[in-house]
Design a protein around this motif. Structure first.
Motif, PDB file in Angstrom:
ATOM      1  N   ALA B  17       0.951  -1.081   0.219  1.00 49.22           N
ATOM      2  CA  ALA B  17      -0.001   0.014   0.045  1.00 49.22           C
ATOM      3  C   ALA B  17       0.971   1.355   0.118  1.00 49.22           C
ATOM      4  O   ALA B  17       0.591   2.128  -0.751  1.00 49.22           O
ATOM      5  CB  ALA B  17      -1.034  -0.129   1.137  1.00 49.22           C
ATOM      6  N   VAL B  19       3.952   1.477  -1.074  1.00 50.65           N
ATOM      7  CA  VAL B  19       4.660   1.804  -2.404  1.00 50.65           C
ATOM      8  C   VAL B  19       3.678   2.343  -3.722  1.00 50.65           C
ATOM      9  O   VAL B  19       3.946   3.433  -4.111  1.00 50.65           O
ATOM     10  CB  VAL B  19       5.058   0.446  -2.903  1.00 50.65           C
ATOM     11  CG1 VAL B  19       5.494   0.287  -4.125  1.00 50.65           C
ATOM     12  CG2 VAL B  19       6.124  -0.010  -2.015  1.00 50.65           C
ATOM     13  N   LEU B  20       2.584   1.919  -3.581  1.00 54.26           N
ATOM     14  CA  LEU B  20       1.481   2.455  -4.602  1.00 54.26           C
ATOM     15  C   LEU B  20       1.000   3.714  -4.302  1.00 54.26           C
ATOM     16  O   LEU B  20       0.776   4.751  -4.998  1.00 54.26           O
ATOM     17  CB  LEU B  20       0.579   1.429  -5.062  1.00 54.26           C
ATOM     18  CG  LEU B  20      -0.161   1.589  -6.297  1.00 54.26           C
ATOM     19  CD1 LEU B  20       0.759   1.807  -7.327  1.00 54.26           C
ATOM     20  CD2 LEU B  20      -1.147   0.669  -6.445  1.00 54.26           C
ATOM     21  N   GLN B  23       3.447   6.273  -5.319  1.00 59.90           N
ATOM     22  CA  GLN B  23       3.671   6.407  -6.488  1.00 59.90           C
ATOM     23  C   GLN B  23       2.416   7.341  -7.059  1.00 59.90           C
ATOM     24  O   GLN B  23       2.618   8.492  -7.797  1.00 59.90           O
ATOM     25  CB  GLN B  23       3.628   5.220  -7.266  1.00 59.90           C
ATOM     26  CG  GLN B  23       3.558   5.419  -8.707  1.00 59.90           C
ATOM     27  CD  GLN B  23       3.337   4.004  -9.376  1.00 59.90           C
ATOM     28  OE1 GLN B  23       4.007   3.103  -8.761  1.00 59.90           O
ATOM     29  NE2 GLN B  23       2.665   3.855 -10.385  1.00 59.90           N
ATOM     30  N   SER B  24       1.087   7.092  -6.636  1.00 61.07           N
ATOM     31  CA  SER B  24       0.072   7.759  -7.280  1.00 61.07           C
ATOM     32  C   SER B  24      -0.180   9.219  -6.443  1.00 61.07           C
ATOM     33  O   SER B  24      -0.588  10.046  -7.178  1.00 61.07           O
ATOM     34  CB  SER B  24      -1.208   6.951  -6.920  1.00 61.07           C
ATOM     35  OG  SER B  24      -1.583   6.654  -5.707  1.00 61.07           O
ATOM     36  N   TRP B  25       0.478   9.371  -5.193  1.00 63.12           N
ATOM     37  CA  TRP B  25       0.239  10.636  -4.478  1.00 63.12           C
ATOM     38  C   TRP B  25       1.143  11.773  -5.446  1.00 63.12           C
ATOM     39  O   TRP B  25       0.782  12.863  -5.682  1.00 63.12           O
ATOM     40  CB  TRP B  25       0.495  10.461  -3.382  1.00 63.12           C
ATOM     41  CG  TRP B  25       0.333  11.743  -2.549  1.00 63.12           C
ATOM     42  CD1 TRP B  25       1.100  12.975  -2.270  1.00 63.12           C
ATOM     43  CD2 TRP B  25      -1.051  12.239  -1.891  1.00 63.12           C
ATOM     44  NE1 TRP B  25       0.578  14.149  -1.661  1.00 63.12           N
ATOM     45  CE2 TRP B  25      -0.666  13.626  -1.697  1.00 63.12           C
ATOM     46  CE3 TRP B  25      -1.983  11.761  -2.040  1.00 63.12           C
ATOM     47  CZ2 TRP B  25      -1.817  14.262  -1.274  1.00 63.12           C
ATOM     48  CZ3 TRP B  25      -3.370  12.324  -1.524  1.00 63.12           C
ATOM     49  CH2 TRP B  25      -3.117  13.698  -1.111  1.00 63.12           C
ATOM     50  N   HIS B  26       2.265  11.159  -6.075  1.00 63.88           N
ATOM     51  CA  HIS B  26       3.406  11.891  -6.342  1.00 63.88           C
ATOM     52  C   HIS B  26       3.158  12.188  -7.854  1.00 63.88           C
ATOM     53  O   HIS B  26       4.064  13.108  -8.168  1.00 63.88           O
ATOM     54  CB  HIS B  26       4.662  11.623  -5.918  1.00 63.88           C
ATOM     55  CG  HIS B  26       4.964  11.680  -4.425  1.00 63.88           C
ATOM     56  ND1 HIS B  26       5.036  12.980  -3.979  1.00 63.88           N
ATOM     57  CD2 HIS B  26       4.966  10.776  -3.427  1.00 63.88           C
ATOM     58  CE1 HIS B  26       5.214  12.912  -2.696  1.00 63.88           C
ATOM     59  NE2 HIS B  26       5.169  11.494  -2.318  1.00 63.88           N
ATOM     60  N   ASP B  28       0.821  11.584 -11.598  1.00 61.73           N
ATOM     61  CA  ASP B  28      -0.292  10.897 -12.342  1.00 61.73           C
ATOM     62  C   ASP B  28      -0.289   9.862 -13.470  1.00 61.73           C
ATOM     63  O   ASP B  28      -1.118   9.204 -13.908  1.00 61.73           O
ATOM     64  CB  ASP B  28      -1.025  12.322 -12.932  1.00 61.73           C
ATOM     65  CG  ASP B  28      -1.790  13.348 -12.281  1.00 61.73           C
ATOM     66  OD1 ASP B  28      -1.809  12.976 -10.903  1.00 61.73           O
ATOM     67  OD2 ASP B  28      -2.058  14.289 -12.555  1.00 61.73           O
ATOM     68  N   SER B  29       1.301   9.903 -13.828  1.00 62.15           N
ATOM     69  CA  SER B  29       1.522   9.079 -14.928  1.00 62.15           C
ATOM     70  C   SER B  29       1.483   7.555 -14.583  1.00 62.15           C
ATOM     71  O   SER B  29       1.830   7.126 -13.490  1.00 62.15           O
ATOM     72  CB  SER B  29       2.866   9.411 -15.417  1.00 62.15           C
ATOM     73  OG  SER B  29       3.405   8.312 -16.252  1.00 62.15           O
ATOM     74  N   SER B  30       0.871   6.662 -15.563  1.00 64.64           N
ATOM     75  CA  SER B  30       0.936   5.369 -15.255  1.00 64.64           C
ATOM     76  C   SER B  30       2.538   4.935 -15.365  1.00 64.64           C
ATOM     77  O   SER B  30       2.627   3.585 -14.825  1.00 64.64           O
ATOM     78  CB  SER B  30      -0.081   4.690 -16.085  1.00 64.64           C
ATOM     79  OG  SER B  30       0.339   4.845 -17.241  1.00 64.64           O
ATOM     80  N   ALA B  32       4.855   6.231 -13.947  1.00 64.83           N
ATOM     81  CA  ALA B  32       5.643   6.530 -12.983  1.00 64.83           C
ATOM     82  C   ALA B  32       6.395   5.410 -12.055  1.00 64.83           C
ATOM     83  O   ALA B  32       5.674   4.448 -12.214  1.00 64.83           O
ATOM     84  CB  ALA B  32       4.890   7.366 -11.818  1.00 64.83           C
ATOM     85  N   ARG B 128       2.908  17.932   2.623  1.00 66.70           N
ATOM     86  CA  ARG B 128       2.102  17.456   3.424  1.00 66.70           C
ATOM     87  C   ARG B 128       2.471  17.795   4.626  1.00 66.70           C
ATOM     88  O   ARG B 128       1.582  18.268   5.669  1.00 66.70           O
ATOM     89  CB  ARG B 128       1.693  15.774   3.147  1.00 66.70           C
ATOM     90  CG  ARG B 128       1.036  15.567   2.042  1.00 66.70           C
ATOM     91  CD  ARG B 128       0.793  13.947   1.763  1.00 66.70           C
ATOM     92  NE  ARG B 128       0.185  13.378   3.242  1.00 66.70           N
ATOM     93  CZ  ARG B 128      -0.985  13.162   3.158  1.00 66.70           C
ATOM     94  NH1 ARG B 128      -1.898  13.288   2.101  1.00 66.70           N
ATOM     95  NH2 ARG B 128      -1.700  12.663   4.010  1.00 66.70           N
ATOM     96  N   ILE B 136       2.419  10.361   3.248  1.00 67.84           N
ATOM     97  CA  ILE B 136       1.251   9.606   2.515  1.00 67.84           C
ATOM     98  C   ILE B 136       1.490   7.917   2.862  1.00 67.84           C
ATOM     99  O   ILE B 136       0.679   7.129   3.393  1.00 67.84           O
ATOM    100  CB  ILE B 136       1.037   9.672   1.042  1.00 67.84           C
ATOM    101  CG1 ILE B 136      -0.197   9.008   0.527  1.00 67.84           C
ATOM    102  CG2 ILE B 136       2.180   9.099   0.302  1.00 67.84           C
ATOM    103  CD1 ILE B 136      -1.455   9.908   1.260  1.00 67.84           C
TER     104      ILE B 136
END
Lengths: 727, 185
Positions: B17, B19-20, B23-26, B28-30, B32, B128, B136
């Motif tokens: 959790a 890790v992903l 990635q998705s917080w920082h 938008d790119s798939s 990334a 944050r 995150i």
């Protein structure tokens, strides 16, 4: 919650795992991109929700209705308008109903969406109003656990709430990979709390899972399909050493003497000793004896069997045996104990869908009994007469009435499921689904099942519609985050529009919002105050019911001597109901019956490995397989013990082929110490990608699984013999 | 003040959790990459097996080796909170330089798949933190295996915390800002 024009919107996950996780989506400059959990650790979702931005905005989302152009299954489609798509589906529904009768329409649905409104039930209602349809029966998930709980307890509400786990001194997780399968959001957290509060945790399973890694004080590896033998031999030790709660057995149960006679060998001449069990299970007799003593002398202790052991050919037996052990130790109806049943909360219907679900109406294809055919019964005669078992839908498409099924299938209507991929014997499915005259599916992606459709109706994601979701201790409001992408619509909207095309009146007299208000129970905040619907929608989470103490299943029966809802009013270790049914594979007391494809089967000469298929920790079944961020974390692999691997000259990371007479799949070997020798394990849900020879390259174990119902109506996903070779 | 991570290795279940979510917080790119990884350490032979996980990102060392070797000063350490950050506009890139990755004893600096990719690493979610929120990865961990705070706070809160754990060796040269509850004693 606006902030400089940006918004934070609470919503929840719609997919079919054991959790129903609430979370918050941050919309920035009109784009829904970031996901954040609630602060409460017991409400935190798993890794998958952080892939939702990718999944919702995935490039391969189906955004427009599609019509097949090539041969069925070729995957060639043209974009068509909604008008044309709906007209085609409506025309086919009418034609098939009028030509062959409504039961020739097979409705195939599962739990691809599990909301209060957006769920398979919207299609059931439509098809019932069309004139009826043939439905399926038999859960791919928890059938054995449900059935066994109904026999012994008369209810599926057998579970204490998981905040009670901290009160256990001993927890036996039997086949339960609890940290990765999430039966209830927060369950992993409560288990860790229990361990830190001093509970000893013993883990009985084929694999040393990540749950074992974190929680287990002891791992007891066991051969698949042999759990009943081990449980019976534990009972033997407890009877021999008089480690029984005699008062409990006398007061609350019936038929222990029949069980005791069987265990002691008075019925069949076989004494169910630990040594007898060692030969079957691969577990040392000493280990079994020690566990039996530990379980019967540590108070309170929770024996927690999981659905996986039920997904074997006689999967109801280990559950009934475990429930008998729970009675022998007096572990039922007390804090820190566990009834060893299916584990649903008392007072719930046994599914996370809960009460107030969308009304499906009566099916004209089925006898109109009060309430229709009930999903949860011990005797499935009516199901067998009017429905098709989940594992047999492909056979039914091929053979119809001549094969003993209730109808000749002319049309298949699929929603909320990638059934070709997820039910047994996928190669047979891929042949069978070519036979019906028309196949329509609601889908978000070009799944292995969607490839075989004639018309694909594109469904929006749960971020594109409002809904509510029932968790174990709360209701989550699944707020709409963005407008539907492309021309996608919800299952509900599609059914409303089809009803109109078909001239059906009264399909829906309410808007989406009105339906949700109508079906969701009165929302409350944590303090128990009633929330207005608008407040609930804004806050995203409501707690029902409110409680200060953990819920203890069967507390009233044990403390107040209230009868159990069984025919005898007691816990039925011996069931007269089953005597009357007269099925030797569903004996009145739990018995060890060797599985079909076991290591003593002559077939094992050719296919010497047992296969188990487990839940993919980072997918929801087949959902997320096509999402790169998740796929990277969940590659298609087969687990094999290092001893077996060296015998087969297989190294870690090698490409291997796993096969039997039903099919073959090619994937990577994970050589590990974390699985019992003689067994290989593949996560279910990888997409079926057949080559020109029919060999799957996606890593889908269902090309290997047997399409046959178990005696209690389950699917034996974990009763499979295979061979493995370097590819 | 030095901001540090705390990692409870007895709790981590290797769920990814963190890790992903990172990635998705920082990004938008798939395409990334995540700035955090989870490593798995398997010990023993069947049936006496033990498995430990290590969730690891940049540990914002007191004496960052990456900073010292960076030829263009792209890496800096914030005075206020000790967070080590990289300026991708200044970074020379993996093909042209890549010295930070070699220097880091924990192999932390990350590079995307593109040509001469610029270095990326954990920025401790300082944006944050400035809003009073948790990083995150800490926020999402379902078992609360990750925590953060000033080194002093963490030492006070977790009296028995160690500087080493399975899969992580303390390097006094760099002095990583991370404390552990180790899986094995």
């Amino acid at each position: 919650m606006g902030d400089h024009g940006n918004q934070s919107i609470p919503t929840a996950c719609c997919h079919d795992c054991g959790g129903r996780c609430p979370y918050i989506v941050h919309v920035e400059e009109g784009k829904a991109r970031k996901v954040e959990p609630y602060p409460d650790p017991a409400l935190r979702p798993c890794v998958k929700v952080y892939a939702f931005p990718q999944k919702v905005h995935a490039e391969d989302r189906l955004l427009f209705p599609l019509k097949r152009t090539g041969a069925r299954g070729d995957g060639k489609f043209n974009r068509i308008s909604w008008e044309e798509a709906l007209r085609e589906v409506a025309t086919q529904l009418k034609r098939v109903r009028d030509t062959y009768g409504a039961s020739s329409i097979l409705g195939l649905t599962a739990n691809g969406a599990v909301g209060y409104l957006h769920s398979p039930l919207v299609l059931w209602r439509l098809l019932n109003m069309v004139g009826g349809f043939t439905n399926r029966w038999g859960s791919a998930s928890n059938q054995a656990a449900h059935w066994a709980s109904l026999v012994n307890y008369g209810t599926v509400g057998t579970g204490n709430s998981h905040d009670d786990l901290v009160n256990s001194r001993l927890i036996i997780l039997w086949g339960w990979n609890a940290l990765e399968t999430m039966y209830g959001t927060g369950t992993p957290y409560y288990l860790v709390k229990a361990k830190e509060a001093g509970a000893k945790i013993i883990y009985v399973d084929v694999r040393f899972t990540n749950t074992a890694a974190v929680l287990a004080n002891q791992w007891i590896p066991i051969r698949p399909g042999t759990d009943t033998a081990m449980l019976l031999s534990m009972a033997y030790v407890m009877i021999r050493e008089k480690l029984l709660d005699e008062d409990f057995l006398k007061t609350y149960t019936v038929g222990f003497e029949y069980f005791s006679n069987y265990v002691l060998g008075k019925e069949d001449g076989i004494t169910k000793t630990p040594l007898w069990a060692e030969g079957i299970t691969g577990v040392k007799a000493d280990t079994i004896e020690a566990l039996a003593r530990e379980y019967s002398t540590t108070k309170p202790a929770a024996l927690m069997p999981a659905y996986s052991i039920g997904r074997t050919s006689f999967g109801a037996q280990p559950f009934r045996a475990a429930m008998t052990l729970a009675a022998m130790t007096g572990s039922i109806g007390i804090s820190g104990g566990n009834a060893a049943g299916v584990g649903s909360r008392p007072g719930t219907s046994g599914t996370l869908g809960g009460p107030g679900s969308f009304p499906v109406g009566e099916s004209p294809s089925e006898p109109v009994l009060p309430g229709g055919i009930k999903p949860l019964v011990v005797d499935h005669s009516l199901h067998k007469q009017y429905r098709i078992h989940t594992a047999m839908v492909w056979d039914a498409m091929l053979t119809g009435k001549a094969g003993g099924y209730p109808a000749d299938i002319k049309m298949v209507y699929i929603a909320c499921t990638d059934c070709l991929n997820q039910w047994s014997n996928t190669n047979k499915a891929a042949e069978a689904i070519k036979k019906p005259e028309f196949v329509v599916i609601h889908e978000q992606f070009m799944t292995p099942t969607a490839r075989f459709a004639d018309v694909i109706l594109p469904v929006n994601s749960h971020w594109e519609r409002n809904d509510c979701f029932r968790g174990l201790d709360y209701t989550a409001y699944g707020n709409k985050i963005i407008e539907p992408l492309g021309e996608t619509k919800s299952d509900f909207e599609i059914c409303c529009e089809l009803a109109e095309k078909l001239g059906i009146e009264g399909y829906s007299d309410k808007s989406e919002d009105e339906w949700i208000r109508n079906v969701v129970p009165e929302p409350r905040d944590r303090a128990g105050n009633i929330l207005s619907y608008d407040e609930f929608q804004k806050q995203g989470i409501a707690f029902t019911p409110i409680r200060e103490q953990p819920i203890i299943a069967f507390k009233e029966q044990i403390t107040d001597l209230k009868p159990f809802p069984t025919p005898s009013g007691k816990i039925e270790i011996y069931s007269e109901q089953l005597v009357r049914m007269g099925n030797p594979d569903l004996p009145p007391i739990p018995k060890y019956i060797p599985t079909w494809e076991n290591i003593d089967d002559p077939l094992a000469q050719k296919y010497p490995f047992q296969l188990v298929t487990f839940h993919p920790p980072r997918r929801v079944h087949s959902v997320f397989y096509n999402i790169p961020a998740i796929n990277k974390l969940e590659p298609s692999v087969v687990w094999i013990n290092s001893r077996d691997a060296s015998m087969k000259n297989i190294r870690n990371g090698d490409k291997v082929k796993v096969f039997n007479d039903r099919g073959a799949t090619v994937l990577m070997a994970t050589v590990t110490e974390r699985i019992i020798p003689g067994v290989v394990a593949i996560a279910e849900g990888a997409w079926y990608i057949p080559d020109e020879h029919g060999v799957d390259h996606g890593g889908n174990p269902n090309v290997l699984t047997k399409d046959a119902p178990t005696p209690c109506g389950g699917i034996p996903y974990n009763t499979v013999l295979v061979q493995i070779e370097r590819s | 003040m030095q901001t540090s991570f705390y990692f409870d290795q007895t709790r981590c279940s290797g769920c990814y959790a963190c890790v992903l979510a990172c990635q998705s917080w920082h990004s938008d790119s798939s395409e990334a990459i995540s700035w955090r990884e989870v490593l798995t350490f398997e010990k023993g032979t069947f049936p006496d097996v033990s498995v430990a996980f290590l969730s690891l990102s940049c540990c914002h060392c007191l004496h960052p080796a990456c900073l010292e070797v960076c030829p263009v000063g792209a890496i800096s350490k914030r005075e206020s909170d000790g967070i080590v950050i990289v300026d991708t506009d200044v970074c020379l890139g993996k093909d042209e330089c890549g010295k930070c990755k070699v220097a880091c004893p924990y192999d932390i600096p990350k590079f995307g798949g593109e040509n001469n990719a610029k270095m990326q690493m954990c920025d401790f979610c300082f944006e944050r933190l400035e809003k009073g929120q948790k990083p995150i990865c800490v926020m999402v961990c379902p078992l609360e295996a990750l925590n953060f705070g000033s080194t002093e706070e963490l030492k006070n809160k977790y009296k028995n915390a160690t500087r080493e754990t399975e899969g992580f060796v303390h390097d006094p040269q760099v002095s990583a800002s991370i404390l552990f509850n180790p899986k094995y004693n």
